[in-house]
Write an enzyme that holds these catalytic residues in place. Sequence first.
Site, mmCIF file in Angstrom:
data_model
loop_
_atom_site.group_PDB
_atom_site.id
_atom_site.type_symbol
_atom_site.label_atom_id
_atom_site.label_comp_id
_atom_site.label_asym_id
_atom_site.label_seq_id
_atom_site.Cartn_x
_atom_site.Cartn_y
_atom_site.Cartn_z
ATOM 1 N N SER A 94 0.842 -1.188 0.000
ATOM 2 C CA SER A 94 0.000 0.000 0.000
ATOM 3 C C SER A 94 0.880 1.242 0.000
ATOM 4 O O SER A 94 1.980 1.223 0.568
ATOM 5 C CB SER A 94 -0.934 0.017 1.211
ATOM 6 O OG SER A 94 -0.193 0.062 2.415
ATOM 7 N N HIS A 98 1.749 12.278 -0.437
ATOM 8 C CA HIS A 98 1.273 13.630 -0.125
ATOM 9 C C HIS A 98 2.312 14.644 -0.606
ATOM 10 O O HIS A 98 3.311 14.891 0.078
ATOM 11 C CB HIS A 98 1.057 13.791 1.385
ATOM 12 C CG HIS A 98 -0.084 12.989 1.930
ATOM 13 N ND1 HIS A 98 -1.396 13.263 1.618
ATOM 14 C CD2 HIS A 98 -0.102 11.932 2.785
ATOM 15 C CE1 HIS A 98 -2.186 12.407 2.257
ATOM 16 N NE2 HIS A 98 -1.436 11.592 2.955
ATOM 17 N N HIS A 108 -3.191 7.342 -3.858
ATOM 18 C CA HIS A 108 -3.227 6.132 -3.025
ATOM 19 C C HIS A 108 -3.289 4.916 -3.945
ATOM 20 O O HIS A 108 -3.971 4.930 -4.977
ATOM 21 C CB HIS A 108 -4.459 6.162 -2.121
ATOM 22 C CG HIS A 108 -4.837 4.819 -1.561
ATOM 23 N ND1 HIS A 108 -5.906 4.095 -2.033
ATOM 24 C CD2 HIS A 108 -4.272 4.073 -0.578
ATOM 25 C CE1 HIS A 108 -6.000 2.960 -1.357
ATOM 26 N NE2 HIS A 108 -5.024 2.924 -0.481
ATOM 27 N N ASN A 110 -3.242 0.396 -3.477
ATOM 28 C CA ASN A 110 -3.148 -0.774 -2.617
ATOM 29 C C ASN A 110 -3.457 -2.013 -3.444
ATOM 30 O O ASN A 110 -4.408 -2.016 -4.222
ATOM 31 C CB ASN A 110 -4.146 -0.661 -1.453
ATOM 32 C CG ASN A 110 -4.253 -1.939 -0.644
ATOM 33 O OD1 ASN A 110 -5.180 -2.720 -0.827
ATOM 34 N ND2 ASN A 110 -3.300 -2.151 0.248
ATOM 35 N N VAL A 111 -2.628 -3.033 -3.311
ATOM 36 C CA VAL A 111 -2.930 -4.352 -3.884
ATOM 37 C C VAL A 111 -2.656 -5.378 -2.804
ATOM 38 O O VAL A 111 -1.639 -5.319 -2.113
ATOM 39 C CB VAL A 111 -2.104 -4.643 -5.151
ATOM 40 C CG1 VAL A 111 -2.657 -3.881 -6.336
ATOM 41 C CG2 VAL A 111 -0.625 -4.318 -4.974
ATOM 42 N N ARG A 112 -3.561 -6.336 -2.654
ATOM 43 C CA ARG A 112 -3.480 -7.242 -1.507
ATOM 44 C C ARG A 112 -4.118 -8.585 -1.818
ATOM 45 O O ARG A 112 -4.934 -8.717 -2.735
ATOM 46 C CB ARG A 112 -4.179 -6.621 -0.296
ATOM 47 C CG ARG A 112 -5.653 -6.348 -0.547
ATOM 48 C CD ARG A 112 -6.305 -5.582 0.590
ATOM 49 N NE ARG A 112 -7.717 -5.340 0.341
ATOM 50 C CZ ARG A 112 -8.203 -4.311 -0.349
ATOM 51 N NH1 ARG A 112 -7.373 -3.411 -0.844
ATOM 52 N NH2 ARG A 112 -9.501 -4.174 -0.544
ATOM 53 N N HIS A 177 -20.602 11.157 5.934
ATOM 54 C CA HIS A 177 -21.076 12.236 6.802
ATOM 55 C C HIS A 177 -20.879 13.620 6.180
ATOM 56 O O HIS A 177 -21.443 14.601 6.652
ATOM 57 C CB HIS A 177 -20.407 12.155 8.183
ATOM 58 C CG HIS A 177 -18.918 12.338 8.150
ATOM 59 N ND1 HIS A 177 -18.042 11.306 7.909
ATOM 60 C CD2 HIS A 177 -18.140 13.432 8.350
ATOM 61 C CE1 HIS A 177 -16.803 11.752 7.959
ATOM 62 N NE2 HIS A 177 -16.835 13.048 8.222
ATOM 63 N N GLY A 260 -4.014 -5.896 15.403
ATOM 64 C CA GLY A 260 -2.762 -5.731 16.133
ATOM 65 C C GLY A 260 -1.594 -5.368 15.258
ATOM 66 O O GLY A 260 -0.445 -5.693 15.579
ATOM 67 N N ARG A 262 1.097 -2.833 13.072
ATOM 68 C CA ARG A 262 2.041 -1.802 13.509
ATOM 69 C C ARG A 262 1.427 -0.426 13.252
ATOM 70 O O ARG A 262 1.208 -0.035 12.099
ATOM 71 C CB ARG A 262 3.353 -1.959 12.751
ATOM 72 C CG ARG A 262 4.442 -0.977 13.167
ATOM 73 C CD ARG A 262 5.749 -1.316 12.454
ATOM 74 N NE ARG A 262 6.828 -0.438 12.882
ATOM 75 C CZ ARG A 262 7.244 0.635 12.204
ATOM 76 N NH1 ARG A 262 6.652 0.978 11.070
ATOM 77 N NH2 ARG A 262 8.250 1.364 12.653
#
Length: 302
Positions: A94, A98, A108, A110-112, A177, A260, A262
């Site tokens: 990921s 900025h 941005h 991300n590949v997963r 929102h 959990g 990092r």
Amino acid sequence: MQNMDTGVIEIYLRSLQDRITMALETLDGKGRFRRDSWTHAEGGGGESRILHHGELFEQAGINFSRVYGKTLPPSAAAQRPDLVGRHWQALGVSLVLHPWNPYVPTAHMNVRCFAAAKENTPIVWWFGGGFDLTPYYGFEEDARHWQRTAKAACAPFGDGVYARYKQWCDEYFFIRHRHEPRGIGGLFFDDLNEWGFERCFAFLKSVGDHFLPAYTPIVEQRREMKYAERQRQFQLYRRGRYVEFNLVYDRGTLFGLQSGGRNESILMSLPPMARWEYNWQPEPGSPEAELYEKFLKPRDWI
């Protein structure tokens, strides 16, 4: 169902992290990525790479992770209740970029891959990811180039793939929102396994490989544009929206925190500086108003 080869996936993801690292350091010209290796409490770990206060990037982060767990966290179990009680592993790369210049968009990608296993049952696996663009000042040619490259990434996999995953991106990166999109979208896909392992993995690689061709020309076109304090303050204000989305809605952020992970790596997606202002409204007819009126609306850019 075809078996998945996580070793092959890891080789690709590490190579992708390396290639993007080198390309972004070249693009920045001055900054270099600091590399932090880390371990996960239940197994596995990863490497976070952070570039801070470069020539082009105020902050850029590229994470690789391969982590294991004994039970699915709530953010994952809510989407797949049939997998409650299974061991799992997740692999991914990921990145969030900025830039300093408000005319250069935040990006941005991300590949997963995710797999869940239980004794005497088949492994359940799927791929996910995508890339999206968050401009502060809109340029139609940039939006068209971004979306055309996203479409090119999808083209070998069927006529309707781009339209499906573009729409999913528009729907996913929506700040409910605020009743507004985070940016101009791109691609978003999840739970992808219906094509079989080889084709699904090929699609993941196509998305990962198309990120730099999508982003680099936009950076090169905008990085030398002059800006003043007004543009910087608007950039910081809009970065506040980025923070709101990532902390309230983003599945990856929630999964990382609940499993959990990092914290420093998970929260590297947040900008180094942002601001909020009570009930701020853009001046009618201004470039800031144009962002809301013309760009922060789902549309067919191609």
